[in-house]
Scaffold this active site. Structure first.
Site, PDB file in Angstrom:
ATOM      1  N   SER A 149       4.725   2.566   7.969  1.00 36.05           N
ATOM      2  CA  SER A 149       4.458   1.426   7.100  1.00 36.05           C
ATOM      3  C   SER A 149       5.661   1.130   6.194  1.00 36.05           C
ATOM      4  O   SER A 149       6.209   2.023   5.555  1.00 36.05           O
ATOM      5  CB  SER A 149       3.235   1.697   6.231  1.00 36.05           C
TER       6      SER A 149
ATOM      7  N   HIS B 291       0.809  -1.221   0.000  1.00 32.79           N
ATOM      8  CA  HIS B 291       0.000   0.000   0.000  1.00 32.79           C
ATOM      9  C   HIS B 291       0.839   1.266   0.000  1.00 32.79           C
ATOM     10  O   HIS B 291       0.359   2.346  -0.353  1.00 32.79           O
ATOM     11  CB  HIS B 291      -0.983  -0.006   1.185  1.00 32.79           C
TER      12      HIS B 291
ATOM     13  N   ASP C 220       0.256  -7.466   1.377  1.00 34.63           N
ATOM     14  CA  ASP C 220       0.708  -6.108   1.702  1.00 34.63           C
ATOM     15  C   ASP C 220       2.233  -6.020   1.713  1.00 34.63           C
ATOM     16  O   ASP C 220       2.829  -5.401   2.596  1.00 34.63           O
ATOM     17  CB  ASP C 220       0.132  -5.622   3.033  1.00 34.63           C
TER      18      ASP C 220
END
Length: 422
Positions: free
Chosen positions: A279, A169, A201
């Site tokens: 992230s 993402h 992911d």
């Protein structure tokens, strides 16, 4: 007749003189009695005061500093005695004094101090050169036409010639039109996307630069709940780049649904702070080894002490395949699968096996041609144990068309080994 009354034989002047003398005598007697009374009262008070003073003599005034000097002498004596005693005990026994505690029924677990503050500092010093900042530009169609959306995240260098591991993402699940990487020397270089999988992911990007510091990868299968965990990333943008947070491994093998509805299994849970921008950054153990890839996308909003990371073992096969083969496209067997643990829990099946269960087989697929059947449970591929769908997906990456795959399956309560021609 009394003298108080007028006598006819007296003239008026004699009467007045006599009355005057009587008044003067009465006044004099009154004054004498009052004086006598006052003298008696004063004498009683005088003797009373004398008696009180004789019973309670005034205390002698204390000399200033006498109490303090006495207390100082006592303390010096005690300290001198105690110091001499302890000095003699250390000299004679050369060991600390034992303190006996009340016995406990808790299990005997020996905990030794390790200086965790120094551990976090050392881990940061080792890993920081391998942590990068990632900025992206994604073009999306909106009500007013095409618009550019900017994103920011983190990544970790896994090979010194420019391979970087991050979240899918972070790169817009493959839709980013531009990817830039901020390196440890504060230089910014462009990057290209090599591979991504939104269901896992995970993504791998590459910069055309050599001599980079690659991080050391650990083994996420050997994690224990309660061990130290350190997260590094860029929370809230590059203004806070390479921020370090520390915590512990709170859980392993977690399964959660992402904000866009995708289920990800076998996650690492930690209480180390993971915020937007973290992230793609690394989760490290106390040895400075990467054990997971942090993802702020996983889990709910507004929670504290609930961070999640994708185990590094899930990404190892992908990175190896990309470096060796140039791609990481897994073999497509043509099956629909689910984690066997959840299948057992739903149908209340009790057995000792773990793996993935085949829910459906596509016509004319590799699975159908090689005899796989619906409700088969895949427990092993080659020598690798399969615990969940991510394990099966990553285990297939190293195979290519024409290879023979050795697979162990559970069918009708018994295990069988079959060869799959790819």
């Amino acid at each position: 007749m009394s003298d108080d009354f007028y006598n006819e034989n007296d003239d008026y002047e004699s009467y007045r003189e006599r009355r005057q003398r009587e008044r003067e005598e009465r006044i004099k007697n009154l004054l004498d009695r009052r004086e006598a009374y006052n003298n008696r009262e004063n004498n009683e008070n005088f003797y009373s005061d004398r008696n009180y003073e004789s019973q309670k003599q005034p205390e002698p005034k204390k000399k200033k500093g006498t109490g303090k000097k006495l207390l100082s002498l006592i303390l010096c004596a005690l300290l001198g005695f105690g110091g001499g005693f302890l000095g003699a005990k250390v000299f004679d026994e050369n060991k600390p004094v034992e303190v006996r505690e009340v016995p406990s029924n808790a299990p005997a677990i020996s905990i030794k101090p390790t200086g965790e503050e120094g551990v976090v500092e050392a881990v940061a010093k080792k890993a920081l050169p391998s942590v990068v900042g990632i900025t992206t530009v994604e073009t999306v169609e909106g009500f007013f036409g095409a618009q550019e959306l900017q994103g920011v995240g983190s990544g970790i260098i896994v090979a010194n010639d420019g391979y970087i591991l991050t979240n899918s993402h972070v790169v817009g699940d493959g839709k980013a039109s531009r990817i830039d990487v901020l390196l440890d020397d504060n230089s910014t270089v462009p990057a290209r996307l090599l591979w991504n999988d939104a269901s896992m992911d995970l993504a791998v990007i590459k910069v055309d630069k050599t001599g980079l510091v690659a991080a050391e990868l650990g083994d996420s299968e050997k994690l224990n709940i309660g061990e130290k965990a350190i997260a590094i990333g860029n929370p809230l943008g590059l203004n806070f780049n390479r921020s370090v947070t520390a915590g512990y491994i709170s859980g392993i093998g977690r399964t959660l649904t992402t904000r866009d509805g995708k289920a990800i299994s076998n996650l690492i849970q930690t209480d180390a702070a993971i915020n937007q921008g973290n992230s793609g950054g690394p989760l490290l153990n106390s040895k400075g080894q990467v054990i997971g890839i942090n993802s702020a996308k996983i889990g709910g909003e507004g929670t504290e002490g609930l961070g999640f990371a994708i185990p590094i073992n899930t990404a190892k096969e992908i990175v190896t395949s990309l470096i060796e083969k140039g791609d990481a496209k897994p073999i497509v067997l043509g099956i629909q699968i689910a984690d066997y643990d959840y299948y057992k829990a739903y149908f209340r099946i009790k057995d000792k096996y773990t793996g993935v269960i085949i829910l459906k087989i596509e016509p004319n697929s590799i699975a159908q041609k090689n005899g796989l059947m619906q409700n088969d449970v895949i427990t092993k591929v080659g020598d690798k144990d399969i615990k969940n769908t991510d394990d099966l997906r990553t285990s297939l990456i190293k195979y290519k068309t024409g290879d023979t795959l050795n697979m162990t399956i559970l069918r009708n309560g018994s295990e069988n080994t079959i060869d799959i021609q790819l």
